[in-house]
Design an enzyme around this catalytic site. Structure first.
Site, PDB file in Angstrom:
ATOM      1  CE  LYS A 285      93.717  -0.731   5.454  1.00  0.00           C
ATOM      2  NZ  LYS A 285      94.493  -1.406   4.423  1.00  0.00           N
TER       3      LYS A 285
ATOM      4  CD  GLU B 126      92.047  13.862  -0.437  1.00  0.00           C
ATOM      5  OE1 GLU B 126      92.348  13.321   0.654  1.00  0.00           O
ATOM      6  OE2 GLU B 126      92.829  13.948  -1.390  1.00  0.00           O
TER       7      GLU B 126
ATOM      8  N   GLY C 254      92.784  -0.924   0.608  1.00  0.00           N
ATOM      9  CA  GLY C 254      91.698  -0.003   0.248  1.00  0.00           C
ATOM     10  C   GLY C 254      91.070  -0.319  -1.092  1.00  0.00           C
ATOM     11  NE  ARG C 255      96.160  -1.205  -4.864  1.00  0.00           N
ATOM     12  CZ  ARG C 255      96.993  -0.815  -3.905  1.00  0.00           C
ATOM     13  NH1 ARG C 255      96.672   0.170  -3.110  1.00  0.00           N
ATOM     14  NH2 ARG C 255      98.171  -1.411  -3.755  1.00  0.00           N
TER      15      ARG C 255
ATOM     16  CD  GLU D 240      96.312   3.479  -4.542  1.00  0.00           C
ATOM     17  OE1 GLU D 240      96.065   4.675  -4.732  1.00  0.00           O
ATOM     18  OE2 GLU D 240      95.723   2.805  -3.674  1.00  0.00           O
TER      19      GLU D 240
ATOM     20  CG  HIS E 128      80.256   7.445 -31.801  1.00  0.00           C
ATOM     21  ND1 HIS E 128      79.952   7.719 -33.108  1.00  0.00           N
ATOM     22  CD2 HIS E 128      79.579   6.316 -31.479  1.00  0.00           C
ATOM     23  CE1 HIS E 128      79.093   6.802 -33.562  1.00  0.00           C
ATOM     24  NE2 HIS E 128      78.858   5.932 -32.582  1.00  0.00           N
TER      25      HIS E 128
ATOM     26  CE  LYS F 196      97.496   9.964   0.731  1.00  0.00           C
ATOM     27  NZ  LYS F 196      97.332   8.783   1.567  1.00  0.00           N
TER      28      LYS F 196
END
Ligand code: F6P
Length: 547
Positions: free
Chosen positions: A209, A215, A269-270, A355, A386, A514
């Site tokens: 965005k 990254e 973004g999410r 977030e 399990h 960051k």
């Protein structure tokens, strides 16, 4: 309309809920079932091909009435209107929150700062359709004239988790394109991925965005350099496309303007997989299925916007989270899908929910004095049984759990599906009823075990039960039903943030790390180590091999 900033714990309905909690906290759900033969029916909603059975929760009709009273006292109706109408409800970034506009009907009119955004949304959708079709049918080719076989989505957070979750969830519907995801700045991720790829037949979709995320830009640069060992700068246009709001940075990176899929700052973004961020979804399963997913979400949007609160799935489920989080003191919620296709669903929702609602300052800018966002975790059933179900059944913590399963399996293997779903139903029954001392003893005696042999074991084999679950049972996992389910959780986030009086749509909490990382990168790559706490300095010295 003034901003609603009421501390929920100061309301009349909150006080009533507190008193009600005191009277209900010791009540056993299994007794409530015995007292009311219609309990399951009373507490089951049906929407968009799903049954939502919330009867196995520690609630009575009065609980729901009081939770709804709380929502009304705080003005939920008005808040929903503002959300759908494009008010700048993301105050700290001064933005509208309109992922719902991304799946609105073409004739809808949704205004952001006086401009109807729906035509732009459909223009980009048209571009996604066109491009996906050309890549899938081989009309859009790589630099040596070969059709594409692989797609790499380069992005992180909301620019990775949503598309990655959906591509996995809709694997059954996929075409010949193999879609890969590179997110971590760890070079092992990108290098392991490109090691298997042929530059002549791979398409790269850079999703960011902001187009400034360390990254993503690092991974995209590494990939572009690798590509340039094979193709030329002019070939980049045939292999790299970008999804972003930052057209300037995209062009600086060397991507041609016709290869850019725009998005808007009113899409968080999410919550962005419905936008061009979902391009890799459309490539993996075809535009029609992508569109099907949007349709399912739109159905949930309209349910949420128009249904009375007592029958409104996101409202009821969102309020249940508040009930456990703020009255029972539950810190986490587990989300367990009984389909391997949804194996990334909980990881996706971790960003969506944590977030959004992991906030400690209220809408008036003051620290809150009550609990907000829950910790989200989960893995697919039956694997999770399990792994960590021991703690859910017999641990000391109360963990409200969503069980998500489907009536029909996609592969039609009845034997496997029946076993899977037997586990699905068994778990919620076990968590409800538990196992009493009497039952444990009876089991030993049935097997002819002598009292002196079993006596010491009885407590270990008992289950307290009374552990809350919500069963979400869908007809079948399709693009449409998936879209519907994702949108449900999106609206639950809204409900919870609204009640907790926090801003759900910013994410300042990710900034500090960051910021510090960029300073530390300089310490790592230069001869100097700047000022830090003693522990950090020591660790940096060890890392740099300085004695
Ligand atoms: O799409 P971008 O701008 O690269 O951001 C990626 C992610 O980074 C965050 O801003 C913070 O981690 C997320 O909210 C977002 O989804």
């Amino acid at each position: 309309m003034a901003l609603q900033t009421t501390n929920p714990t100061t309301t009349e309905s909150w006080k009533k809920l507190q008193e009600h909690y005191e009277s209900i906290k010791g009540v056993q759900m299994k007794d409530l079932f015995k007292e009311d033969a219609d309990r399951a029916e009373k507490f089951t909603l049906k929407q968009g091909g799903y049954y939502y059975d919330y009867s196995k929760n520690r609630i009575t009709e009065e609980t729901i009435e009081l939770l709804l009273e709380l929502a009304n006292e705080l003005g939920l109706s008005e808040a929903i209107t503002k959300y759908f109408e494009g008010d700048h409800i993301n105050k700290t970034e001064d933005r509208a929150v309109l992922h719902t506009a991304l799946r609105a009907p073409e004739d809808a009119e949704i205004f952001v700062d006086g401009i109807n955004v729906v035509p732009e949304v459909y223009e980009v959708r048209g571009k996604i359709k066109d491009f996906s079709e050309k890549v899938i049918n081989g009309a859009f080719k790589g630099y040596t004239g070969k059709a594409f076989t692989d797609v790499v989505n380069i992005g992180i957070g909301g620019s990775d988790l949503g598309p990655a979750m959906v591509v996995e969830a809709l694997k059954y519907y996929k075409n010949h394109l193999n879609v890969h995801f590179v997110s971590n700045v760890d070079g092992d991720h990108v290098n392991e991925t490109i090691a298997t790829l042929d530059p002549e037949t791979t398409l790269f979709v850079i999703v960011s965005k902001t187009f400034t995320t360390q990254e993503t830009i690092s991974n995209a640069t590494t990939i572009k350099n690798w590509f340039l060992k094979h193709g030329t700068q002019a070939d980049v246009a045939k292999h790299f496309v970008a999804v972003s709001t930052n057209l300037e940075k995209v062009s600086e990176f060397g991507i041609a303007s016709e290869n850019v899929f725009p998005m808007w700052d009113w899409v968080g973004g999410r919550f962005s997989l419905w936008s061009a961020v979902g391009l890799s979804i459309s490539l993996a399963v075809g535009y029609e299925h992508f569109d099907g997913m949007l349709e399912g979400a739109m159905e949930m949007d309209s349910h949420f916007e128009t249904t009375p609160f007592e029958e409104n799935v996101p409202v009821i489920l969102g309020l249940l989270t508040v009930w456990y989080n703020n009255f029972f003191g539950s810190e986490s919620e587990a989300i367990i899908p009984y389909t391997q296709y949804l194996s990334r669903f909980s990881a996706y929702l971790q960003q969506g929910i944590m977030e959004s609602n992991g906030k400690g300052v209220d809408r008036a800018g003051k620290p809150v004095d009550y609990q907000t966002g829950t910790i989200i975790w989960g893995e697919p059933g039956t694997n999770s049984q399990h792994a960590f179900f021991q703690l859910i059944h017999q641990g000391t913590k109360l963990i409200p759990t969503d069980f998500i399963g489907y009536i029909a399996s996609l592969h039609g293997d009845t034997d496997h599906h029946n076993k899977l779903m037997a586990n699905f139903f068994a778990q919620t029954e076990a968590l409800l009823n538990g196992k009493t001392k009497k039952q444990v003893i009876a089991e030993f005696e049935e097997k002819g075990v002598a009292k002196e042999e079993y006596e010491a074991l009885v407590n270990f084999k008992m289950f307290t039960g009374n552990r809350p679950t919500t069963t979400i049972l869908g007809e079948k996992l399709t693009p449409k039903s998936l879209g519907n389910l994702i949108a449900l959780y999106e609206h639950r986030i809204f409900i919870q943030g609204f009640i907790w009086n926090i801003f759900s749509y910013d994410q300042w909490g990710v900034e500090l790390g960051k910021q510090l990382a960029s300073g530390i990168l300089k310490d790592i790559t230069s001869d100097e180590i700047s000022e830090h706490d003693n522990s950090t300095v020591n660790l940096l010295k060890i890392f740099k091999g300085i004695n």
